[in-house]
Design a protein around this motif. Structure first.
Motif, PDB file in Angstrom:
ATOM      1  N   PHE A  63       0.821  -1.215   0.000  1.00  0.00           N
ATOM      2  CA  PHE A  63       0.000   0.000   0.000  1.00  0.00           C
ATOM      3  C   PHE A  63       0.852   1.261   0.000  1.00  0.00           C
ATOM      4  N   GLY A  64       1.973   1.232  -0.736  1.00  0.00           N
ATOM      5  CA  GLY A  64       2.846   2.391  -0.837  1.00  0.00           C
ATOM      6  C   GLY A  64       3.721   2.625   0.376  1.00  0.00           C
ATOM      7  N   TYR A  65       3.884   1.607   1.220  1.00  0.00           N
ATOM      8  CA  TYR A  65       4.650   1.745   2.456  1.00  0.00           C
ATOM      9  C   TYR A  65       5.419   0.448   2.682  1.00  0.00           C
ATOM     10  N   MET A  66       6.374   0.460   3.588  1.00  0.00           N
ATOM     11  CA  MET A  66       7.095  -0.772   3.915  1.00  0.00           C
ATOM     12  C   MET A  66       6.135  -1.798   4.524  1.00  0.00           C
ATOM     13  N   LEU A  69       5.585  -5.895   9.015  1.00  0.00           N
ATOM     14  CA  LEU A  69       6.584  -6.579   9.845  1.00  0.00           C
ATOM     15  C   LEU A  69       7.921  -5.849   9.831  1.00  0.00           C
ATOM     16  N   THR A  70       8.246  -5.204   8.718  1.00  0.00           N
ATOM     17  CA  THR A  70       9.464  -4.395   8.667  1.00  0.00           C
ATOM     18  C   THR A  70       9.314  -3.186   9.579  1.00  0.00           C
ATOM     19  N   LYS A  71       8.158  -2.550   9.543  1.00  0.00           N
ATOM     20  CA  LYS A  71       7.896  -1.412  10.430  1.00  0.00           C
ATOM     21  C   LYS A  71       7.959  -1.853  11.892  1.00  0.00           C
ATOM     22  N   ASP A  72       7.392  -3.007  12.196  1.00  0.00           N
ATOM     23  CA  ASP A  72       7.453  -3.544  13.556  1.00  0.00           C
ATOM     24  C   ASP A  72       8.907  -3.729  14.000  1.00  0.00           C
ATOM     25  N   ILE A  94      13.756  -3.120  -2.114  1.00  0.00           N
ATOM     26  CA  ILE A  94      12.298  -3.095  -2.006  1.00  0.00           C
ATOM     27  C   ILE A  94      11.712  -3.904  -3.153  1.00  0.00           C
ATOM     28  N   ARG A  95      10.855  -4.828  -2.815  1.00  0.00           N
ATOM     29  CA  ARG A  95      10.070  -5.548  -3.826  1.00  0.00           C
ATOM     30  C   ARG A  95       8.777  -4.735  -3.955  1.00  0.00           C
ATOM     31  N   ALA A  96       8.744  -3.889  -4.995  1.00  0.00           N
ATOM     32  CA  ALA A  96       7.659  -2.919  -5.125  1.00  0.00           C
ATOM     33  C   ALA A  96       6.682  -3.311  -6.220  1.00  0.00           C
ATOM     34  N   GLY A  97       5.408  -3.162  -5.915  1.00  0.00           N
ATOM     35  CA  GLY A  97       4.360  -3.336  -6.910  1.00  0.00           C
ATOM     36  C   GLY A  97       4.093  -2.039  -7.646  1.00  0.00           C
ATOM     37  N   GLU A  98       4.418  -0.949  -7.006  1.00  0.00           N
ATOM     38  CA  GLU A  98       4.308   0.377  -7.624  1.00  0.00           C
ATOM     39  C   GLU A  98       5.728   0.869  -7.897  1.00  0.00           C
ATOM     40  N   ASP A  99       6.055   2.079  -7.488  1.00  0.00           N
ATOM     41  CA  ASP A  99       7.394   2.608  -7.762  1.00  0.00           C
ATOM     42  C   ASP A  99       8.330   2.526  -6.560  1.00  0.00           C
ATOM     43  N   GLY A 100       7.840   2.152  -5.392  1.00  0.00           N
ATOM     44  CA  GLY A 100       8.685   1.988  -4.212  1.00  0.00           C
ATOM     45  C   GLY A 100       9.034   3.273  -3.491  1.00  0.00           C
ATOM     46  N   ARG A 101       8.611   4.421  -4.020  1.00  0.00           N
ATOM     47  CA  ARG A 101       8.996   5.700  -3.403  1.00  0.00           C
ATOM     48  C   ARG A 101       8.501   5.845  -1.969  1.00  0.00           C
ATOM     49  N   THR A 103       7.830   3.559   0.222  1.00  0.00           N
ATOM     50  CA  THR A 103       8.602   2.666   1.084  1.00  0.00           C
ATOM     51  C   THR A 103       9.982   3.247   1.335  1.00  0.00           C
ATOM     52  N   ARG A 104      10.637   3.688   0.277  1.00  0.00           N
ATOM     53  CA  ARG A 104      11.982   4.258   0.409  1.00  0.00           C
ATOM     54  C   ARG A 104      11.953   5.484   1.322  1.00  0.00           C
ATOM     55  N   GLU A 105      10.988   6.354   1.132  1.00  0.00           N
ATOM     56  CA  GLU A 105      10.896   7.560   1.954  1.00  0.00           C
ATOM     57  C   GLU A 105      10.666   7.223   3.428  1.00  0.00           C
ATOM     58  N   SER A 106       9.808   6.250   3.693  1.00  0.00           N
ATOM     59  CA  SER A 106       9.527   5.904   5.091  1.00  0.00           C
ATOM     60  C   SER A 106      10.747   5.273   5.758  1.00  0.00           C
ATOM     61  N   VAL A 107      11.459   4.402   5.058  1.00  0.00           N
ATOM     62  CA  VAL A 107      12.674   3.810   5.616  1.00  0.00           C
ATOM     63  C   VAL A 107      13.735   4.894   5.792  1.00  0.00           C
ATOM     64  N   ASP A 108      13.867   5.779   4.811  1.00  0.00           N
ATOM     65  CA  ASP A 108      14.859   6.856   4.919  1.00  0.00           C
ATOM     66  C   ASP A 108      14.630   7.723   6.159  1.00  0.00           C
TER      67      ASP A 108
END
Length: 117
Positions: A63-66, A69-72, A94-101, A103-108
């Motif tokens: 859903f556009g986020y990590m 379980l990774t967040k946990d 990131i194994r992304a279904g969309e563009d991964g942005r 997820t990348r932003e939240s991890v960053d």
């Protein structure tokens, strides 16, 4: 001896294959001077981060986020590791279904707070 921690969320056959490709790539680079620990996010702890000299994180994009379980994982280790892991080298895939942005932003944001590099 260097210690590399690999925390990987791999809920499907495709992400499991991606995990195995990463493990194989690290094994191919190892000259015998690397200890390598592979854990799913629920199994990784602050003690594992204190053990390692670098970390590889693999996550799916949900859903556009990590992955949850990774967040946990980040929520459980953030404060216990805030000072002790400053400057820790990290890599992310990131194994992304969309563009991964997203997820990348939240991890960053999280690793910036941890001061990983």
């Amino acid at each position: 001896m260097a210690n590399l921690l690999f925390v990987c969320h791999s809920p499907s056959a495709n992400t499991g294959a991606l995990r195995e490709a990463a493990v194989s790539a690290v094994a191919a680079l190892d000259s015998g001077a690397l200890a390598f620990r592979v854990l799913a996010p629920p199994d990784a702890s602050a003690a594992d981060l204190d053990w390692c000299d670098g970390i590889l994180i693999g996550t799916t994009e949900n859903f556009g986020y990590m992955a949850g379980l990774t967040k946990d994982f980040f929520e459980r280790i953030y404060y216990p590791c805030l000072e002790s892991t400053r400057g820790l080298p990290f890599a992310l895939y990131i194994r992304a279904g969309e563009d991964g942005r997203g997820t990348r932003e939240s991890v960053d944001r999280i690793v910036t707070g941890l001061r990983w590099r």
